[in-house]
Design a protein around this motif. Structure first.
Motif, PDB file in Angstrom:
ATOM      1  N   ILE A  38       3.249 -40.289  19.328  1.00  0.00           N
ATOM      2  CA  ILE A  38       3.786 -40.399  20.680  1.00  0.00           C
ATOM      3  C   ILE A  38       2.686 -40.871  21.628  1.00  0.00           C
ATOM      4  O   ILE A  38       1.522 -40.534  21.454  1.00  0.00           O
ATOM      5  CB  ILE A  38       4.379 -39.068  21.183  1.00  0.00           C
ATOM      6  CG1 ILE A  38       3.336 -37.958  21.177  1.00  0.00           C
ATOM      7  CG2 ILE A  38       5.595 -38.666  20.378  1.00  0.00           C
ATOM      8  CD1 ILE A  38       3.765 -36.703  21.891  1.00  0.00           C
ATOM      9  N   ALA A  82       0.943 -41.014  25.473  1.00  0.00           N
ATOM     10  CA  ALA A  82       0.808 -40.179  26.668  1.00  0.00           C
ATOM     11  C   ALA A  82      -0.036 -40.951  27.670  1.00  0.00           C
ATOM     12  O   ALA A  82      -1.032 -41.579  27.305  1.00  0.00           O
ATOM     13  CB  ALA A  82       0.158 -38.849  26.341  1.00  0.00           C
ATOM     14  N   GLN A 133      -5.883 -32.529  31.560  1.00  0.00           N
ATOM     15  CA  GLN A 133      -4.535 -32.801  32.057  1.00  0.00           C
ATOM     16  C   GLN A 133      -3.577 -33.102  30.912  1.00  0.00           C
ATOM     17  O   GLN A 133      -2.401 -32.731  30.964  1.00  0.00           O
ATOM     18  CB  GLN A 133      -4.547 -33.955  33.067  1.00  0.00           C
ATOM     19  CG  GLN A 133      -3.242 -34.129  33.805  1.00  0.00           C
ATOM     20  CD  GLN A 133      -2.887 -32.916  34.643  1.00  0.00           C
ATOM     21  OE1 GLN A 133      -3.752 -32.270  35.235  1.00  0.00           O
ATOM     22  NE2 GLN A 133      -1.600 -32.589  34.708  1.00  0.00           N
ATOM     23  N   GLU A 187      -0.051 -31.256  30.380  1.00  0.00           N
ATOM     24  CA  GLU A 187       1.224 -31.971  30.270  1.00  0.00           C
ATOM     25  C   GLU A 187       1.937 -31.643  28.966  1.00  0.00           C
ATOM     26  O   GLU A 187       3.163 -31.526  28.931  1.00  0.00           O
ATOM     27  CB  GLU A 187       1.009 -33.477  30.400  1.00  0.00           C
ATOM     28  CG  GLU A 187       0.513 -33.919  31.770  1.00  0.00           C
ATOM     29  CD  GLU A 187       1.438 -33.529  32.906  1.00  0.00           C
ATOM     30  OE1 GLU A 187       2.677 -33.524  32.724  1.00  0.00           O
ATOM     31  OE2 GLU A 187       0.923 -33.223  33.997  1.00  0.00           O
ATOM     32  N   LEU A 188       1.191 -31.503  27.879  1.00  0.00           N
ATOM     33  CA  LEU A 188       1.805 -31.135  26.598  1.00  0.00           C
ATOM     34  C   LEU A 188       2.435 -29.749  26.686  1.00  0.00           C
ATOM     35  O   LEU A 188       3.549 -29.532  26.191  1.00  0.00           O
ATOM     36  CB  LEU A 188       0.766 -31.181  25.479  1.00  0.00           C
ATOM     37  CG  LEU A 188       0.337 -32.568  25.033  1.00  0.00           C
ATOM     38  CD1 LEU A 188      -0.889 -32.485  24.134  1.00  0.00           C
ATOM     39  CD2 LEU A 188       1.480 -33.281  24.318  1.00  0.00           C
ATOM     40  N   GLU A 189       1.740 -28.814  27.313  1.00  0.00           N
ATOM     41  CA  GLU A 189       2.279 -27.464  27.465  1.00  0.00           C
ATOM     42  C   GLU A 189       3.520 -27.445  28.347  1.00  0.00           C
ATOM     43  O   GLU A 189       4.433 -26.650  28.125  1.00  0.00           O
ATOM     44  CB  GLU A 189       1.215 -26.535  28.041  1.00  0.00           C
ATOM     45  CG  GLU A 189       0.105 -26.225  27.062  1.00  0.00           C
ATOM     46  CD  GLU A 189      -1.020 -25.403  27.664  1.00  0.00           C
ATOM     47  OE1 GLU A 189      -0.930 -25.051  28.865  1.00  0.00           O
ATOM     48  OE2 GLU A 189      -1.992 -25.133  26.942  1.00  0.00           O
ATOM     49  N   LYS A 190       3.578 -28.329  29.354  1.00  0.00           N
ATOM     50  CA  LYS A 190       4.751 -28.394  30.221  1.00  0.00           C
ATOM     51  C   LYS A 190       5.933 -29.063  29.518  1.00  0.00           C
ATOM     52  O   LYS A 190       7.079 -28.691  29.748  1.00  0.00           O
ATOM     53  CB  LYS A 190       4.421 -29.166  31.502  1.00  0.00           C
ATOM     54  CG  LYS A 190       3.512 -28.417  32.430  1.00  0.00           C
ATOM     55  CD  LYS A 190       3.277 -29.045  33.788  1.00  0.00           C
ATOM     56  CE  LYS A 190       3.315 -30.498  33.941  1.00  0.00           C
ATOM     57  NZ  LYS A 190       2.885 -31.023  35.244  1.00  0.00           N
ATOM     58  N   TYR A 191       5.675 -30.038  28.665  1.00  0.00           N
ATOM     59  CA  TYR A 191       6.745 -30.830  28.049  1.00  0.00           C
ATOM     60  C   TYR A 191       7.406 -30.095  26.881  1.00  0.00           C
ATOM     61  O   TYR A 191       8.623 -30.141  26.733  1.00  0.00           O
ATOM     62  CB  TYR A 191       6.192 -32.171  27.566  1.00  0.00           C
ATOM     63  CG  TYR A 191       7.258 -33.119  27.083  1.00  0.00           C
ATOM     64  CD1 TYR A 191       8.023 -33.859  27.973  1.00  0.00           C
ATOM     65  CD2 TYR A 191       7.515 -33.257  25.725  1.00  0.00           C
ATOM     66  CE1 TYR A 191       9.006 -34.717  27.526  1.00  0.00           C
ATOM     67  CE2 TYR A 191       8.497 -34.118  25.267  1.00  0.00           C
ATOM     68  CZ  TYR A 191       9.241 -34.849  26.173  1.00  0.00           C
ATOM     69  OH  TYR A 191      10.220 -35.699  25.723  1.00  0.00           O
ATOM     70  N   TYR A 192       6.612 -29.436  26.044  1.00  0.00           N
ATOM     71  CA  TYR A 192       7.141 -28.791  24.848  1.00  0.00           C
ATOM     72  C   TYR A 192       7.276 -27.285  25.051  1.00  0.00           C
ATOM     73  O   TYR A 192       6.370 -26.638  25.577  1.00  0.00           O
ATOM     74  CB  TYR A 192       6.209 -29.038  23.647  1.00  0.00           C
ATOM     75  CG  TYR A 192       6.186 -30.475  23.197  1.00  0.00           C
ATOM     76  CD1 TYR A 192       7.215 -31.001  22.443  1.00  0.00           C
ATOM     77  CD2 TYR A 192       5.114 -31.306  23.520  1.00  0.00           C
ATOM     78  CE1 TYR A 192       7.198 -32.328  22.020  1.00  0.00           C
ATOM     79  CE2 TYR A 192       5.085 -32.635  23.105  1.00  0.00           C
ATOM     80  CZ  TYR A 192       6.136 -33.131  22.353  1.00  0.00           C
ATOM     81  OH  TYR A 192       6.109 -34.444  21.949  1.00  0.00           O
ATOM     82  N   LEU A 206       4.370 -25.893  21.312  1.00  0.00           N
ATOM     83  CA  LEU A 206       3.483 -27.033  21.059  1.00  0.00           C
ATOM     84  C   LEU A 206       3.603 -27.496  19.611  1.00  0.00           C
ATOM     85  O   LEU A 206       3.541 -26.674  18.690  1.00  0.00           O
ATOM     86  CB  LEU A 206       2.034 -26.668  21.353  1.00  0.00           C
ATOM     87  CG  LEU A 206       1.632 -26.629  22.814  1.00  0.00           C
ATOM     88  CD1 LEU A 206       0.176 -26.188  22.942  1.00  0.00           C
ATOM     89  CD2 LEU A 206       1.808 -27.971  23.465  1.00  0.00           C
TER      90      LEU A 206
END
Length: 67
Positions: free
Chosen positions: A16, A18, A31, A35-40, A43
């Motif tokens: 993927i 980013a 950052q 962003e990974l923690e917010k999206y998934y 994880l």
């Protein structure tokens, strides 16, 4: 001065892209984690993170994303 960072993340079953805006390399990687923690919700297992591109952001600038 801000930079645009384009990362490629290699997960177990796919890759993927980013895109992050940050003032330094350290900030960009931090950052990216945020962003990974917010999206998934959970994880995914990340095998590798590759920085593909770093460009200075200024007025009247464009980017072509083509593999």
């Amino acid at each position: 001065m801000a930079f645009l960072y384009r990362f490629e993340l290699s997960l177990v079953n796919k890759e993927i892209p980013a895109v992050i805006v940050a003032d330094s390399d350290d900030e960009a990687f931090t950052q990216l984690d945020i962003e990974l923690e917010k999206y998934y919700l959970k994880l995914p297992e990340i095998n590798e993170v590759t920085l593909r591109e770093k460009k200075r952001i200024t007025k009247k600038v464009g980017f072509i994303l083509d593999e």
